[in-house]
Every structure is written in structure tokens, then in C-alpha cells.
Design a protein around this motif. Structure first.
Motif, PDB file in Angstrom:
ATOM      1  N   ALA A  28      -4.133   1.622  -2.071  1.00  0.00           N
ATOM      2  CA  ALA A  28      -3.193   1.084  -3.065  1.00  0.00           C
ATOM      3  C   ALA A  28      -3.696   1.341  -4.486  1.00  0.00           C
ATOM      4  O   ALA A  28      -2.924   1.719  -5.369  1.00  0.00           O
ATOM      5  CB  ALA A  28      -2.977  -0.412  -2.836  1.00  0.00           C
ATOM      6  N   LEU A  29      -4.987   1.159  -4.706  1.00  0.00           N
ATOM      7  CA  LEU A  29      -5.555   1.407  -6.038  1.00  0.00           C
ATOM      8  C   LEU A  29      -5.412   2.876  -6.426  1.00  0.00           C
ATOM      9  O   LEU A  29      -5.040   3.205  -7.556  1.00  0.00           O
ATOM     10  CB  LEU A  29      -7.040   1.004  -6.059  1.00  0.00           C
ATOM     11  CG  LEU A  29      -7.335  -0.497  -6.046  1.00  0.00           C
ATOM     12  CD1 LEU A  29      -8.823  -0.744  -5.824  1.00  0.00           C
ATOM     13  CD2 LEU A  29      -6.887  -1.150  -7.358  1.00  0.00           C
ATOM     14  N   ALA A  32      -1.613   3.777  -6.961  1.00  0.00           N
ATOM     15  CA  ALA A  32      -1.113   3.189  -8.219  1.00  0.00           C
ATOM     16  C   ALA A  32      -1.573   4.026  -9.416  1.00  0.00           C
ATOM     17  O   ALA A  32      -0.797   4.279 -10.340  1.00  0.00           O
ATOM     18  CB  ALA A  32      -1.601   1.747  -8.353  1.00  0.00           C
ATOM     19  N   GLN A  33      -2.828   4.489  -9.386  1.00  0.00           N
ATOM     20  CA  GLN A  33      -3.324   5.301 -10.500  1.00  0.00           C
ATOM     21  C   GLN A  33      -2.620   6.657 -10.554  1.00  0.00           C
ATOM     22  O   GLN A  33      -2.289   7.152 -11.636  1.00  0.00           O
ATOM     23  CB  GLN A  33      -4.837   5.506 -10.388  1.00  0.00           C
ATOM     24  CG  GLN A  33      -5.447   6.147 -11.623  1.00  0.00           C
ATOM     25  CD  GLN A  33      -5.137   5.366 -12.900  1.00  0.00           C
ATOM     26  OE1 GLN A  33      -5.367   4.165 -12.975  1.00  0.00           O
ATOM     27  NE2 GLN A  33      -4.585   6.051 -13.903  1.00  0.00           N
ATOM     28  N   LEU A  35       0.415   7.227  -9.603  1.00  0.00           N
ATOM     29  CA  LEU A  35       1.753   6.962 -10.126  1.00  0.00           C
ATOM     30  C   LEU A  35       1.705   6.741 -11.645  1.00  0.00           C
ATOM     31  O   LEU A  35       2.569   7.232 -12.376  1.00  0.00           O
ATOM     32  CB  LEU A  35       2.371   5.751  -9.424  1.00  0.00           C
ATOM     33  CG  LEU A  35       2.658   5.918  -7.920  1.00  0.00           C
ATOM     34  CD1 LEU A  35       3.144   4.599  -7.321  1.00  0.00           C
ATOM     35  CD2 LEU A  35       3.680   7.023  -7.671  1.00  0.00           C
ATOM     36  N   ARG A  36       0.694   6.023 -12.122  1.00  0.00           N
ATOM     37  CA  ARG A  36       0.542   5.821 -13.571  1.00  0.00           C
ATOM     38  C   ARG A  36       0.339   7.159 -14.285  1.00  0.00           C
ATOM     39  O   ARG A  36       0.915   7.399 -15.345  1.00  0.00           O
ATOM     40  CB  ARG A  36      -0.654   4.900 -13.859  1.00  0.00           C
ATOM     41  CG  ARG A  36      -0.416   3.445 -13.530  1.00  0.00           C
ATOM     42  CD  ARG A  36      -1.564   2.573 -14.036  1.00  0.00           C
ATOM     43  NE  ARG A  36      -1.611   1.338 -13.267  1.00  0.00           N
ATOM     44  CZ  ARG A  36      -2.483   1.091 -12.288  1.00  0.00           C
ATOM     45  NH1 ARG A  36      -3.415   1.977 -11.971  1.00  0.00           N
ATOM     46  NH2 ARG A  36      -2.431  -0.053 -11.631  1.00  0.00           N
ATOM     47  N   LEU A  62       0.039  -2.457  -2.572  1.00  0.00           N
ATOM     48  CA  LEU A  62       0.636  -1.652  -3.636  1.00  0.00           C
ATOM     49  C   LEU A  62       1.609  -2.479  -4.469  1.00  0.00           C
ATOM     50  O   LEU A  62       1.691  -2.318  -5.689  1.00  0.00           O
ATOM     51  CB  LEU A  62       1.342  -0.431  -3.043  1.00  0.00           C
ATOM     52  CG  LEU A  62       1.891   0.584  -4.054  1.00  0.00           C
ATOM     53  CD1 LEU A  62       0.768   1.141  -4.927  1.00  0.00           C
ATOM     54  CD2 LEU A  62       2.621   1.713  -3.336  1.00  0.00           C
ATOM     55  N   GLN A  65       0.111  -4.143  -7.474  1.00  0.00           N
ATOM     56  CA  GLN A  65      -0.452  -3.348  -8.565  1.00  0.00           C
ATOM     57  C   GLN A  65       0.426  -3.431  -9.820  1.00  0.00           C
ATOM     58  O   GLN A  65       1.645  -3.534  -9.726  1.00  0.00           O
ATOM     59  CB  GLN A  65      -0.604  -1.885  -8.139  1.00  0.00           C
ATOM     60  CG  GLN A  65      -1.462  -1.685  -6.904  1.00  0.00           C
ATOM     61  CD  GLN A  65      -2.875  -2.193  -7.077  1.00  0.00           C
ATOM     62  OE1 GLN A  65      -3.529  -1.935  -8.087  1.00  0.00           O
ATOM     63  NE2 GLN A  65      -3.362  -2.927  -6.085  1.00  0.00           N
ATOM     64  N   THR A  66      -0.220  -3.391 -10.961  1.00  0.00           N
ATOM     65  CA  THR A  66       0.498  -3.440 -12.237  1.00  0.00           C
ATOM     66  C   THR A  66       1.034  -2.045 -12.561  1.00  0.00           C
ATOM     67  O   THR A  66       0.269  -1.128 -12.852  1.00  0.00           O
ATOM     68  CB  THR A  66      -0.431  -3.915 -13.370  1.00  0.00           C
ATOM     69  OG1 THR A  66      -0.974  -5.184 -13.009  1.00  0.00           O
ATOM     70  CG2 THR A  66       0.335  -4.041 -14.672  1.00  0.00           C
ATOM     71  N   LEU A  67       2.343  -1.907 -12.452  1.00  0.00           N
ATOM     72  CA  LEU A  67       3.015  -0.629 -12.679  1.00  0.00           C
ATOM     73  C   LEU A  67       4.352  -0.884 -13.354  1.00  0.00           C
ATOM     74  O   LEU A  67       4.954  -1.940 -13.167  1.00  0.00           O
ATOM     75  CB  LEU A  67       3.293   0.076 -11.340  1.00  0.00           C
ATOM     76  CG  LEU A  67       2.165   0.788 -10.602  1.00  0.00           C
ATOM     77  CD1 LEU A  67       2.629   1.148  -9.203  1.00  0.00           C
ATOM     78  CD2 LEU A  67       1.755   2.039 -11.344  1.00  0.00           C
ATOM     79  N   TRP A  69       7.396  -0.450 -12.564  1.00  0.00           N
ATOM     80  CA  TRP A  69       8.130  -0.119 -11.338  1.00  0.00           C
ATOM     81  C   TRP A  69       9.541   0.399 -11.620  1.00  0.00           C
ATOM     82  O   TRP A  69      10.102   1.140 -10.814  1.00  0.00           O
ATOM     83  CB  TRP A  69       8.182  -1.335 -10.413  1.00  0.00           C
ATOM     84  CG  TRP A  69       6.887  -1.576  -9.699  1.00  0.00           C
ATOM     85  CD1 TRP A  69       5.927  -2.496 -10.006  1.00  0.00           C
ATOM     86  CD2 TRP A  69       6.393  -0.870  -8.562  1.00  0.00           C
ATOM     87  NE1 TRP A  69       4.868  -2.410  -9.140  1.00  0.00           N
ATOM     88  CE2 TRP A  69       5.133  -1.424  -8.236  1.00  0.00           C
ATOM     89  CE3 TRP A  69       6.896   0.175  -7.779  1.00  0.00           C
ATOM     90  CZ2 TRP A  69       4.363  -0.964  -7.161  1.00  0.00           C
ATOM     91  CZ3 TRP A  69       6.132   0.633  -6.711  1.00  0.00           C
ATOM     92  CH2 TRP A  69       4.883   0.068  -6.415  1.00  0.00           C
ATOM     93  N   ALA A 103       7.940  -4.951  -8.002  1.00  0.00           N
ATOM     94  CA  ALA A 103       8.196  -3.672  -7.329  1.00  0.00           C
ATOM     95  C   ALA A 103       9.655  -3.524  -6.896  1.00  0.00           C
ATOM     96  O   ALA A 103      10.115  -2.415  -6.602  1.00  0.00           O
ATOM     97  CB  ALA A 103       7.272  -3.520  -6.120  1.00  0.00           C
TER      98      ALA A 103
END
Length: 237
Positions: A28-29, A32-33, A35-36, A62, A65-67, A69, A103
Motif C-alpha cells: 500500500a505504501l 500510494a507513492q 500514484l502520487r 491503501l 493512504q493520504t492521496l 483520490w 477513497a
């Protein structure tokens, strides 16, 4: 046997975790990165995931995670041809475990449609996938028979779906287990993903992977199509 004992093709890497919880967190980490990074480069990010029970813990991690979205497009590598409310629906699984809280703002492209038959549903999904942006991150799983997504050995349409340069995005497939009617993204579409992850756990999956690495008949074990440079394999016992 540990994954470090396997002779992986050049350009394929493997990460080993102690248990499924650590694998889900680590994956997930990393995703997420990725995707960022995609959002930083192009403003949006596209994530394609696989269904089934195995990814639930990853989905839950996931979703935390701070995204941004609202700038993420999510779709499925494959789907069971059942309504979203059905217990076997991958779309339903995503809505329960990933598309929750912040999300839920992600745009979801579903492969399922209530068409007259599986072939019509695949054609409709194929048209829908023309709107799918380039895939930034792809998460694949693998069955003990060497299938991935819903690219099953001996399924009708498998040869066409495995074409390296195929233009069709979605194919109707038949699984050996219930529900048998499936929809799958093509090899060509899946392989176009910028980042590809194969996530597996348990010794039986490691044995299957070892068998896949030992041969080159893609139709016999379709996962072989993706054991190519830049693939990352996430594994835990």
C-alpha cells in the motif's frame, strides 16, 4: 523455500515480507507513492487491481493512504460476470474495502454490465475501457494453475486475449471454478501498465511461480506473460 532462492529473469525483482499484514502495508505504501508520482507528473493517476479474497488487506491499507483520490481512476484487471450486489463481484469487493472514506472520491470504471450474455458484456466493457487513461499501476494476483487476471489456461478466447499486440481491451473468459463466466483485460492492455506488481502469498503460490519460471508456454501458465522486466513480485509465506 524462500523467494530469494528462485532465479528471476533479469529486470524482475522480488520483495519478501514476514506475513500478510506486512505485505499489505508495504504494498500500500509503495502503490500510494507511485500514484502520487503519477499525479505530480500528469495531474491524474490510474490504478488497475485484481479481485478475489487475497487483496482485501491491501485494499484496506491503501484506502488509509493520504492521496488526492478525486484524481485517481480505478478499474479491475478482471471481473466475474455477476451483479455488483453478488458476493462474488469484484466491483462489490472494491466498494466494500477500497472505495471507502476519502477513497470513495476515486472514479471507478466497472467491467460488469447487465448485458444479454457474456460476449455482449465483454464488448461493452471493451468500449468502456477506451476511456481508461494509461495505466500507472497494475496489481496482479496468481492462481495455483498459473492464471492471472482471468486469463485461464484452456479458456476459449485465451489465444486471442494473450496476443502481444492485440487491440481488443476486454475478452470473455471461462474459469474452471464458479462463477465460471468472467471478463478480463487483455494481455496487451495489462502489459502497458507503467508499474506492474505481482502479489502472492504462501508456499503453494511460490511453487507455482517456480514452475512458471521453469517454462515458456504462456498459454499453459498465462502468468508467464508478465514475468518480464520491471515486474515487482511481493511475497510472504
Amino acid at each position: 523455500m524462500a523467494i530469494s532462492k528462485l532465479k528471476l529473469p533479469q529486470g524482475v525483482t522480488a520483495l519478501e515480507f514476514k506475513n500478510p499484514v506486512q505485505l499489505a502495508e508495504g504494498q500500500a505504501l509503495a502503490v500510494a507513492q507511485q500514484l502520487r508520482d503519477a499525479m505530480a507528473a500528469q495531474g491524474t493517476a490510474t490504478l488497475v487491481v485484481s479481485g478475489g479474497r487475497s487483496p482485501v488487506a491491501f485494499f484496506q491499507q491503501l484506502a488509509k493512504q493520504t492521496l488526492d483520490w478525486s484524481s485517481v481512476v480505478v478499474s479491475l484487471a478482471d471481473e466475474r460476470w455477476v451483479p455488483v450486489e453478488h458476493a462474488d463481484s469484484n466491483a462489490g469487493l472494491l466498494k466494500r474495502y477500497l472505495l471507502q472514506g476519502p477513497a470513495a472520491k476515486a472514479k471507478f470504471l466497472s467491467l460488469y454490465s447487465a448485458s444479454a450474455n457474456l460476449e455482449d458484456a465483454a464488448e461493452q466493457a471493451d468500449r468502456l475501457l477506451s476511456e481508461l487513461p494509461a495505466i500507472d499501476v497494475l496489481i496482479l494476483g496468481m492462481g495455483d494453475d498459473g492464471h492471472t487476471a482471468s486469463l485461464f489456461p484452456n479458456s476459449p478466447n485465451l489465444a486471442e486475449a494473450l496476443q502481444v499486440d492485440g487491440v481488443r481491451r476486454c475478452w470473455p473468459m471461462m474459469a474452471p471454478t464458479v462463477p465460471r463466466q468472467r471478463l478480463t483485460m487483455s494481455r496487451a492492455l495489462l502489459a502497458s501498465a507503467k508499474h506492474k506488481i505481482l502479489s502472492i502469498s504462501g508456499q503453494s503460490k511460490l511453487t507455482t511461480l517456480s514452475n512458471a519460471l521453469a517454462g515458456n508456454d504462456v498459454a499453459a501458465m498465462p502468468v508467464r506473460a508478465f514475468l518480464q522486466p520491471t515486474l515487482e513480485i511481493y511475497w510472504c509465506p
